[in-house]
Structure formats: structure tokens, C-alpha cells
Scaffold this motif. Structure first.
Motif, PDB file in Angstrom:
ATOM      1  N   TRP A   4       0.827  -1.206   0.000  1.00  0.00           N
ATOM      2  CA  TRP A   4       0.000   0.000   0.000  1.00  0.00           C
ATOM      3  C   TRP A   4       0.860   1.254   0.000  1.00  0.00           C
ATOM      4  O   TRP A   4       1.999   1.244   0.486  1.00  0.00           O
ATOM      5  CB  TRP A   4      -0.871   0.029   1.263  1.00  0.00           C
ATOM      6  N   LYS A   5       0.278   2.318  -0.554  1.00  0.00           N
ATOM      7  CA  LYS A   5       0.840   3.644  -0.325  1.00  0.00           C
ATOM      8  C   LYS A   5       0.395   4.088   1.057  1.00  0.00           C
ATOM      9  O   LYS A   5      -0.804   4.057   1.373  1.00  0.00           O
ATOM     10  CB  LYS A   5       0.344   4.635  -1.374  1.00  0.00           C
ATOM     11  N   VAL A   6       1.355   4.472   1.893  1.00  0.00           N
ATOM     12  CA  VAL A   6       1.024   4.896   3.247  1.00  0.00           C
ATOM     13  C   VAL A   6       1.519   6.311   3.479  1.00  0.00           C
ATOM     14  O   VAL A   6       2.392   6.824   2.762  1.00  0.00           O
ATOM     15  CB  VAL A   6       1.646   3.944   4.302  1.00  0.00           C
ATOM     16  N   ALA A   7       0.930   6.931   4.494  1.00  0.00           N
ATOM     17  CA  ALA A   7       1.374   8.266   4.877  1.00  0.00           C
ATOM     18  C   ALA A   7       2.687   8.166   5.647  1.00  0.00           C
ATOM     19  O   ALA A   7       3.117   7.084   6.050  1.00  0.00           O
ATOM     20  CB  ALA A   7       0.300   8.940   5.733  1.00  0.00           C
ATOM     21  N   LYS A   8       3.313   9.300   5.845  1.00  0.00           N
ATOM     22  CA  LYS A   8       4.560   9.329   6.600  1.00  0.00           C
ATOM     23  C   LYS A   8       4.336   8.762   7.998  1.00  0.00           C
ATOM     24  O   LYS A   8       3.371   9.088   8.671  1.00  0.00           O
ATOM     25  CB  LYS A   8       5.076  10.765   6.691  1.00  0.00           C
ATOM     26  N   TYR A  43       6.637   6.338   0.951  1.00  0.00           N
ATOM     27  CA  TYR A  43       6.298   5.490   2.095  1.00  0.00           C
ATOM     28  C   TYR A  43       5.386   4.361   1.624  1.00  0.00           C
ATOM     29  O   TYR A  43       4.347   4.607   0.989  1.00  0.00           O
ATOM     30  CB  TYR A  43       5.604   6.312   3.178  1.00  0.00           C
ATOM     31  N   LEU A  44       5.793   3.118   1.932  1.00  0.00           N
ATOM     32  CA  LEU A  44       5.063   1.926   1.512  1.00  0.00           C
ATOM     33  C   LEU A  44       4.777   1.046   2.726  1.00  0.00           C
ATOM     34  O   LEU A  44       5.546   1.028   3.697  1.00  0.00           O
ATOM     35  CB  LEU A  44       5.873   1.137   0.486  1.00  0.00           C
ATOM     36  N   GLY A  45       3.677   0.312   2.637  1.00  0.00           N
ATOM     37  CA  GLY A  45       3.317  -0.604   3.713  1.00  0.00           C
ATOM     38  C   GLY A  45       2.959  -1.980   3.166  1.00  0.00           C
ATOM     39  O   GLY A  45       2.432  -2.100   2.057  1.00  0.00           O
ATOM     40  N   GLY A  70      -6.051   6.868   7.802  1.00  0.00           N
ATOM     41  CA  GLY A  70      -5.190   8.042   7.847  1.00  0.00           C
ATOM     42  C   GLY A  70      -3.765   7.731   7.457  1.00  0.00           C
ATOM     43  O   GLY A  70      -3.026   8.609   7.012  1.00  0.00           O
ATOM     44  N   ILE A  71      -3.351   6.467   7.660  1.00  0.00           N
ATOM     45  CA  ILE A  71      -2.013   6.033   7.267  1.00  0.00           C
ATOM     46  C   ILE A  71      -2.063   5.215   5.983  1.00  0.00           C
ATOM     47  O   ILE A  71      -1.290   5.429   5.060  1.00  0.00           O
ATOM     48  CB  ILE A  71      -1.360   5.223   8.398  1.00  0.00           C
ATOM     49  N   TRP A  72      -2.978   4.281   5.904  1.00  0.00           N
ATOM     50  CA  TRP A  72      -3.068   3.365   4.754  1.00  0.00           C
ATOM     51  C   TRP A  72      -3.950   4.006   3.691  1.00  0.00           C
ATOM     52  O   TRP A  72      -5.173   3.982   3.774  1.00  0.00           O
ATOM     53  CB  TRP A  72      -3.590   2.011   5.214  1.00  0.00           C
ATOM     54  N   LYS A  73      -3.309   4.585   2.677  1.00  0.00           N
ATOM     55  CA  LYS A  73      -4.002   5.445   1.719  1.00  0.00           C
ATOM     56  C   LYS A  73      -4.544   4.704   0.504  1.00  0.00           C
ATOM     57  O   LYS A  73      -5.667   4.944   0.056  1.00  0.00           O
ATOM     58  CB  LYS A  73      -3.037   6.539   1.243  1.00  0.00           C
ATOM     59  N   GLN A  74      -3.763   3.818  -0.093  1.00  0.00           N
ATOM     60  CA  GLN A  74      -4.165   3.231  -1.370  1.00  0.00           C
ATOM     61  C   GLN A  74      -3.433   1.910  -1.593  1.00  0.00           C
ATOM     62  O   GLN A  74      -2.224   1.841  -1.429  1.00  0.00           O
ATOM     63  CB  GLN A  74      -3.835   4.195  -2.513  1.00  0.00           C
ATOM     64  N   LYS A  75      -4.194   0.892  -1.969  1.00  0.00           N
ATOM     65  CA  LYS A  75      -3.561  -0.376  -2.312  1.00  0.00           C
ATOM     66  C   LYS A  75      -2.925  -0.240  -3.693  1.00  0.00           C
ATOM     67  O   LYS A  75      -3.560   0.164  -4.651  1.00  0.00           O
ATOM     68  CB  LYS A  75      -4.581  -1.513  -2.309  1.00  0.00           C
TER      69      LYS A  75
END
Length: 936
Positions: free
Chosen positions: A381-385, A444-446, A399-404
Motif C-alpha cells: 500500500w501507499k502509506v502516509a509518513k 512510504y510503503l506498507g 489516515g495512514i493506509w491510503k491506497q492499495k
């Protein structure tokens, strides 16, 4: 147990230390850089020192080539055959410069000659104690040091590969050091419940020495050593302690509990305190005293590198941050007590390619363990800082996990499914391009399991993830303008330039950071349209050129001239650039207005107003518009038909001129509008008063046997009946005439004044005449004054030569060579000034002037306004012939057409005569040139 290292707690927190006894770990790690890499780096055919050579070699070889000058501790850049570049980053350092050369990192330990223990090559230089009271470890990062010293003397350690153990630092307690390529951790292993009760383990304090660095504790609970600029040089995440109750079947057999907890180990975070001289951690009594605690127990007060940008969040410990974990970590859900549900967070620096166009981006993680060999989905996922304070409670929501971004269905790391593990790739171009295009610094990636309730979806991944980004810097358009005429690019109609040419050429320069003299080629597209239209009427694509600074692109003049623009019309043009990989957006449209209509000539006003003006006195000339409203300036000229550099603004449209020659003095002016169009010429003629001639005979009557004196008006001249009238040098249509004299003694045609002795030839005087010579070779006199026996002066020719026939047809006209002379009579006889042969083309007019200067006592001859010289023996001699005795004043009439010599009339003139002038004084060179030009 305390641990200083590059990890947080895992499994319950970190996975860096666990064994079957109770332990306290303390690890000090160098700061780990966030370093992207790729899961499958392309093989480079060569390492080269600069991108120019790499681009060329890649194009020639068809294989990627590393750009050596861009190599770092954790990344490398490849030039690709298609002109793109690939940045390969690793999340941890993989190399360092040692003695000026890059070497691969190797944590293998060895004793040096000084007895201290060092790894072969690590990202941060480390030195470990070989026993005694010295520092346990010294970290060195660019000559900035941090030392940790154990509170008691240390025993001699045993060294095994990348670890060393100090046995029995306290009864039942060992101290173990584990070294990685980028950091190290230290772990106290407390083997029994009894040992855990030792007073020395109720609070563990290490002496700390960091010269030039300031120690501080962050809001997230980490400890940092910062320099004078506030930049962290070393850091330590929150310390943790864990027991040995977990299940090793939930991760690879190679998992080492002395480095991090195993899944299912009971974990607790510990309070930490820091001063400038000490670091203190306090073990959690509830975990030590819990009957369910399985020994050994590990306590971990870690130090980590500031370059770490990774964290693990675990729902089982919802308020705990696992910043900077090392080894491998879990993703998904596992139910072994204590259960866990985990996600992983990573950050990669991409500031070095800010502004590039991302072609592809692959994030790769090495899967070390899978709950089963049935492939299950794991997502990126694209995550926030995120920070060292990010936990499950504040970091698992939207708020952190923005987009798969991507997913992989995989199962690796256990018997039956790649037991050694496998790199799993994930395509992440969207997230990377978003940051790079915005000139951001970090992506930032998750990682998370697609199902966070399926135990079979449980996986573990190594911390040294990679990011591979293939990119191309897009070419950009700079310095758009037009030439012929030049106009800068204006994008608003309120200030668009006005040009007076209907074939302006658009020009741009292309800037591309990827291009060099040996690199990519670039080219440009152009479009032009009327501002009121939607579609272009003109398009053009240039040829490609090798890129570089200052390279300009433009359509050829013939392409532009093929479609000339309309006057009184607004146009807009734009351009875009290509480099074979990326096409830039169209540039903002550049506007201009075409006006090819010439303005009217200005009005010329002379101040003061007069019929004539004295010579050498200033006159003011004022220019004003002739009804024009878009003028920008005026140009003007004196006695010339071109304005040259003379220019006046509209607000100061006047100038002063001082006529320096008598006769006519022309003032010409032109208007210029904002398009640069020049008006027609307007000319005003001033009549300039000068030295008045004693006699001036223009010979413009055109008929009769008399020609008037228009100088003094006193000396009219009679013509013989044989003389005839013809047109003058300006033509009869302009009212200009001349007198033709036949030059034959028998015909007697001549002219003579009625009065005698009109000037004193013993004083200064000037005589001039304009003639057109007819065929005749002997000496001839144009003008003279009589005196007894011989002429007092005579102006004429000494000798003539010519080729060919002399007739009225153009082919009959031929070059002639003429020697001109000027003679005065002195008390010792005649003195003559004579020229060399001067070229004279038959049918042309010649203006001849003779001057006697009594003050210098010499004679001069001018032909067509130019003073003549004579050469003798190759040496140029002036025709200023000295007159050494007194000049005799003539007393007879002033004549045109012959002279007197030896008391006989002779030297008859054959040809046309006009504009005869005689002055009883000297006139300057300017006046002579004015006479030659016909300004009488």
C-alpha cells in the motif's frame, strides 16, 4: 536484557534476541540509511565514471551500464540502452568506501594487532572490547564517535563469525554482541529466574560518551545523539525485553532469539532514561516475576542508525512502536499465544531523482517464511509518513493506509515451497511517480496480508527490502522567443509584443538532465495558430540533435515563409520537446501581434522659422507625429538618405544641428511604430548662408545669349551666338540647364562678363565649375580672367586620353583619363598645379575647383569634392603647389571657354559648362563638397 541496535520489538516486538534463558540486551547500532534497491538488478556490462559515458556504452552494447559516480552505500544507478536510467536502492547499506574504493559490507569479526575486535567492513565503523574496563563498543561515523562502557570489567569474549559472547558478566548472565552489515546489537542473556533477581539487573546503566554530540529523547521514545545542526548521527528506539515462550515453527529455523523475539514470545517495552553521560534501562518486573515467563529472558536497550525508516505495528501491542526492527518480521495474523496481527512500514528516499518521469517502479521484499505452501495474497500500500511514534492504534487506519498499489500471491520459505526464501516483487509506479513528480523526498510503503484473519496467510519478510525505479528526466522547453524579429515569449494578451514582420521564426531551447554530448537526442514540435482559432495552421517537427546546454531548435525560414502571417492579427505559438522516451507537455502559448502597416512620416518643424540660416549657427529641429498613435521613436539624418544610429524618443523629439557649409542643408526624418515599421522619408531643405560668391552662374536660363549672375547680381555674362543650350546635370525637367561650347577658335563661341576685374586674383580666391567633357585631347581652359598678354588665372585640363569611340550610344561611351590644372600668373611667370591622370567616364559630369591661398601661398585642385594629389617617383605629392612670388591681379573680364597666352587667345574648351562660381576668398572643404553635390 538490554539491546542497542537497529530494531524495535517484534513478535511481540522485535525479533533480534531470544534464547532459552532470561536475558537483558543492549545494542548500539550505526544509523541505517533508507536505501532503495531492486529485487532483480539488471546486470551492468561495465562500471563507468559518468552518465555521459554510461548512456553511450549502454546504447552501443544493448545492456545496462552502471554510472559509477552515482553509486552510494545503499544504491546504484544504471544507464539503460533505451536512454532511461534505473535507480536501485536497498533499505540497508550494502557497501562502503574504504581507502577510496568501494567494498562490499562484511560483518565478520576479527581481532586486530591492538587486541580489539572489529568487523571487516560495516556501514558504521565499530570497535569492540577484548575484555577489561575499556569501552564495550566505539561507533565512528565520519569521525563522530559514540562510546558505551559496561559498568564492570568484561571477561575475554569468544568470537564466532559475526557475533561475540562475554561469558558470565554476572552470575548466570552472558553478554552477547551480534553484528550486521549496518549495525550491531548487544544482549544480556539471563539464564535463570534467580539470576534475574540480581541487584545489578534491577536497573542497567551504561556509561555514554559522545564528544561534540548532544543526547536527547524524542517524543516517540527514541534516543538520539545529534550534532550542532540538530541532525541525528546515532539513535536508539525504545528498548524491549522478551522471554522464550514462543513457537519457532512460525518462522524460519535460522531465526535467532538472541537477536529478536520469536513469534509468541512474551514482550514488554522498558523505560529508558538518557543523560549526556549515561543510558539507563529498567526491566519490567511483571515479566520477570510472572510464573508463566519462560527463561532465558532478554532485555533490549537498543541504539539504531538514523537512516532507518521502517517500522512494524502489532495489534497485540496496540500502543507500542517497533521502529527500526531488524532480521525478519511477520505480516498478517498468527494465533499462537501471544497472538499477533502485524503490518510492516518502509520509507525510501527518492529525492535524488526529483522531477523525473517514472517509467516503472518495483518494490521487492524477501519472503523468509510462509505459514503454508498454499499461496496467499500479500499487499503493498501507499502509506502516509510514519515515525517512531506510529503504533497500531494510530497507524492502522485510513489516515495512514491510503491506497492499495499491488499484490502478490506467494508462498516461500519453508519445506516444499522455496525453503531458502524468495524475492517477491510488487509494482508501485503510481506512488513513486506521485512523490517524484512533486519533487518530494520520500516514498512510504506498507505491507499487509490481504486477509488478516487467515492464519495460513501468515508470512515473514526480511528487513532489507529494495526499490528499483526506472526513470527518465523529461525534456523541458526553455527560452521560448521569436527571431527575425526578436520577441520574448509573452503569455498575456495585455502585453503581447507587436512585430512588423509576417515571417517571424519561433525558437526554443531544450533542457534535459539526461542528455549530454554523447547521450540522448532531443527534438521539438512547433504549432502556431491565430488567437481566434482552435486549431493550428502551422506545425513543424525539427530534426533531432544531441542534447546539451544552449542547443536551440527552430523551423527553417523557408517553412515559415511558406505561410506568411496576416497583418493586424494576433497569433499564438507553442512547442514541446521529445527525447525518445518522454514527450514534454506543450509549453504555454506565446502571443504576438502582427502589424506590417508603415506609419506616416513625421512632421518636421525648424526653429526659428527663416528663409535662410547663417552658417555655423545652431538650428533646432523638432519632430512630431502625423496623426499616428502607436509610434515609439523617430530617426533622423543630416544630408543623408538613411537614418543611421540617430534616434529620438517621442518625449524628447528635438535635436540641434549646426550647418557647416553654405548652400542647401537637408534634414530627413522617419517614424517608427511599436512593430518596428519604418515610415517613408520626409525631408526639409534649409538654405544656408555662407561666403557669398562674387559671381554665381547656374546657367539655367535654357535659351538666349545671356546668363545671369545669381550671386551678387552684378556680373551678368554674355554668350556668343554660336553657344547652345542643353540640359544640366539634374536634367532639364528639373529646370537645370547648361551651355555647350564648341571649342573651335573659328567659331569664337564663349562667354564673358560685361564688367572687368571682378576679383583681385592677388588675394585669396576660389573658382569652381561643373563640366561634361567632349572629345578633345589638347589643353583646354574652362574659366579664366583676362589680363594683358596672358590670363591672370585659368582652370581647366592639361591632357586627355581615351579609348574607343565617343558617341551618343552607351556602347560608344568609354573611360577617359584627364589631367586637371589650375594656373595663376605671377611676377616671374605662370605657376601651375596639375593632377595625375584622373579617371573620367565619358558622358559624366565633373566638378572642378581651384583655390589660391595667399596666407600659405599655394594652389589646390579639387575634383568632385576631393582634393587631388600627384605622385612623382612613386611618392604622393600634394597639389598644394607653392607660389613663391607675387600673383598678378587680372584687370580684364571673367571668361568661360578659353584663355590667353603669349597675347593670343587659345585653349578653347569643348563641352558643357554650368554652376560656375567665383569667390573673393576661401571656402572650406565642407562647402566645396556641397558645391560638388550641387548645393549652390
Amino acid at each position: 536484557m538490554y539491546r542497542w541496535g537497529l530494531s524495535n520489538f517484534s513478535g511481540s516486538m522485535t525479533r533480534r534476541a531470544i534464547s532459552a534463558t532470561c536475558a537483558l540486551t543492549a545494542g548500539v547500532l550505526g544509523w541505517l540509511a533508507v536505501a532503495p534497491g531492486s529485487h532483480a538488478p539488471a546486470a551492468a556490462v561495465a562500471n563507468v565514471a559518468d552518465s555521459r559515458s554510461a548512456v553511450q556504452q549502454a546504447a552501443d552494447s544493448g545492456a545496462p551500464v552502471e554510472v559509477l559516480q552515482k553509486r552510494t552505500e545503499d544504491s546504484k544507478t544504471l544507464a539503460n540502452p533505451d536512454g532511461t536510467f534505473t535507480l536501485e536502492q536497498s533499505a540497508v547499506p550494502v557497501r562502503k568506501k574504504k581507502d577510496g574504493q568501494w567494498v562490499d559490507l562484511d560483518p565478520t569479526l576479527a581481532r586486530g594487532q591492538d587486541g580489539l575486535i572489529r568487523p571487516k567492513a560495516t556501514a558504521v565503523d565499530m570497535v569492540f572490547s577484548s575484555g577489561g574496563t575499556g569501552p564495550l563498543v566505539v561507533l565512528d561515523s565520519d569521525d563522530r564517535k559514540l562510546k558505551l562502557t559496561w559498568p564492570t570489567a568484561l571477561p575475554t569474549p569468544t568470537v564466532q563469525s559475526d557475533s561475540l559472547t562475554y561469558p558470565s558478566v554476572y552470575p548466570g548472565v552472558d553478554l552477547r554482541i551480534s553484528v550486521t552489515k549496518e549495525s550491531f546489537s548487544e544482549v544480556l542473556i539471563v539464564h535463570t529466574r534467580q539470576a534475574a533477581q540480581l541487584p545489578e539487573l534491577q536497573q542497567v546503566q551504561l556509561a555514554l560518551d559522545a564528544p561534540g554530540l548532544q543526547m536527547r529523547r524524542t517524543a516517540g521514545g527514541t534516543v538520539e545523539a545529534v550534532d550542532n545542526f540538530g541532525e541525528a548521527v546515532f539513535s536508539a528506539p525504545k528498548p524491549a525485553m522478551w522471554d522464550s515462550s514462543g513457537d519457532g515453527d512460525l518462522q524460519p529455523p535460522s531465526a535467532d532469539r538472541t537477536e529478536e523475539p520469536l513469534e509468541g514470545d512474551s514482550v514488554a517495552t522498558m523505560p529508558v532514561a538518557v543523560t549526556q553521560n549515561s543510558l539507563t534501562v529498567t526491566p519490567v518486573r511483571s515479566l520477570i516475576d510472572d510464573p508463566a515467563t519462560v527463561y532465558p529472558l532478554h532485555v533490549d536497550p537498543p541504539f539504531t542508525g538514523v537512516r532507518v525508516a521502517r517500522s512494524m505495528i502489532n495489534e497485540h501491542y496496540p500502543t507500542t512502536s517497533s521502529w527500526g526492527w531488524g532480521g525478519d518480521e511477520g505480516v498478517g495474523y498468527q494465533s499462537y499465544e501471544p497472538w499477533s496481527r502485524k503490518r510492516l512500514l518502509f520509507g525510501f528516499s527518492v529525492g535524488q531523482i526529483a522531477g523525473a518521469d517514472v517509467q516503472s517502479a518495483v518494490f521487492s521484499a524477501y519472503e523468509t517464511w510462509s505459514a503454508s505452501c498454499t499461496p496467499k495474497v500479500v499487499e503493498v500500500w501507499k502509506v502516509a509518513k510514519f515515525t517512531d511514534a506510529t503504533t497500531w492504534s494510530n497507524g492502522s487506519g485510513s489516515g495512514i493506509w491510503k491506497q492499495k498499489l499491488s499484490y502478490a500471491t506467494a508462498a516461500h520459505g519453508r519445506d516444499g515451497c522455496d525453503p531458502g526464501g524468495y524475492w517477491v516483487p510488487f509494482a508501485v509506479p503510481t506512488a513513486v511517480d506521485e512523490v517524484v513528480s512533486a519533487h518530494g523526498s520520500t516514498v512510504y510503503l506498507g505491507m499487509r496480508a490481504s486477509s488478516e484473519t487467515d492464519e495460513l496467510a501468515w508470512k515473514r519478510f526480511r528487513y532489507d527490502v529494495k526499490l528499483s525505479v526506472t526513470y527518465n528526466y523529461p525534456p523541458t522547453i526553455v527560452d521560448p522567443h521569436t527571431k527575425d524579429p526578436y520577441t520574448a515569449c509573452v503569455t498575456t494578451s495585455a502585453s503581447d509584443p507587436v512585430i512588423g514582420d509576417n515571417t517571424p521564426i519561433p525558437v526554443v531551447s531544450i533542457v534535459d538532465p539526461d542528455t549530454t554530448d554523447d547521450g540522448q537526442h532531443v527534438w521539438a514540435d512547433f504549432e502556431m495558430r491565430r488567437a481566434v482559432d482552435q486549431s493550428p495552421f502551422f506545425t513543424y517537427t525539427t530534426a533531432a540533435k544531441k542534447g546539451g546546454s544552449g542547443i536551440y531548435f527552430e523551423p527553417p525560414p523557408e517553412a515559415v515563409a511558406h505561410q506568411p502571417l496576416w497583418s493586424n492579427t494576433t497569433y499564438v505559438w507553442r512547442a514541446r520537446a521529445h527525447d525518445g522516451v518522454t514527450t514534454s507537455p506543450w509549453s504555454t502559448g506565446c502571443l504576438f501581434y502582427v502589424d506590417t502597416t508603415k506609419p506616416l512620416a513625421p512632421i518636421i518643424t525648424v526653429e526659428p522659422v527663416a528663409s535662410s540660416y547663417p552658417m555655423n549657427q545652431p538650428v533646432t529641429i523638432r519632430l512630431s507625429p502625423n496623426g499616428e498613435t502607436d509610434l515609439t521613436r523617430y530617426g533622423y539624418a543630416i544630408n543623408d538618405d538613411a537614418p543611421g544610429p540617430n534616434s529620438l524618443s517621442l518625449s524628447a523629439a528635438s535635436f540641434t544641428t549646426t550647418p557647416s557649409a553654405f548652400g542647401t542643408w537637408s534634414v530627413s526624418a522617419w517614424s517608427y511604430d511599436q512593430a518596428g515599421n519604418q515610415s517613408a522619408q520626409r525631408t526639409t531643405v534649409l538654405r544656408v548662408q555662407g561666403t557669398d560668391p562674387v559671381g554665381r552662374w547656374p546657367m539655367d536660363e535654357g535659351s538666349g545669349v545671356f546668363t545671369a549672375d545669381e550671386g551678387s547680381g552684378k556680373h551678368g555674362m554674355n554668350l556668343s551666338p554660336q553657344a547652345t543650350w542643353e540640359e544640366g546635370n539634374h536634367g532639364a525637367s528639373e529646370g537645370d540647364h547648361s551651355v555647350y561650347l564648341h571649342g573651335l577658335q573659328t567659331s569664337g563661341d564663349t562667354t564673358a562678363t560685361a564688367a572687368s576685374n571682378i576679383i583681385d586674383t592677388s588675394q585669396n580666391f576660389t573658382v569652381a565649375a561643373r563640366v561634361k567633357l567632349d572629345i578633345k585631347s589638347n589643353r583646354q581652359v574652362i574659366v579664366s580672367e583676362d589680363q594683358p598678354g596672358r590670363s591672370s588665372f585659368a582652370l581647366g585640363t592639361s591632357e586627355m586620353t581615351w579609348t574607343g569611340r565617343d558617341g551618343s550610344e552607351p556602347e560608344d561611351q568609354s573611360d577617359r583619363w584627364v589631367k586637371w590644372n589650375f594656373t595663376v600668373s605671377t611676377s616671374n611667370g605662370p605657376v601651375t598645379a596639375e593632377t595625375d591622370f584622373v579617371n573620367y567616364r565619358a558622358g559624366d559630369w565633373a566638378h572642378v575647383v581651384g583655390v589660391f591661398d595667399r596666407s600659405t601661398r599655394d594652389l589646390k585642385i579639387y575634383v568632385n569634392g576631393i582634393q587631388q594629389q600627384k605622385k612623382e617617383g612613386g611618392t604622393a605629392l600634394s597639389t598644394k603647389i607653392p607660389v613663391r612670388t607675387s600673383v598678378v591681379d587680372g584687370t580684364g573680364p571673367f571668361r568661360t571657354g578659353f584663355g590667353i597666352d603669349n597675347s593670343a587667345v587659345n585653349y578653347w574648351f569643348r563641352g558643357l559648362v554650368e554652376d560656375v562660381n567665383i569667390y573673393d576668398g576661401l571656402i572650406g572643404d565642407d562647402a566645396i563638397q556641397a558645391l560638388a553635390l550641387g548645393n549652390n
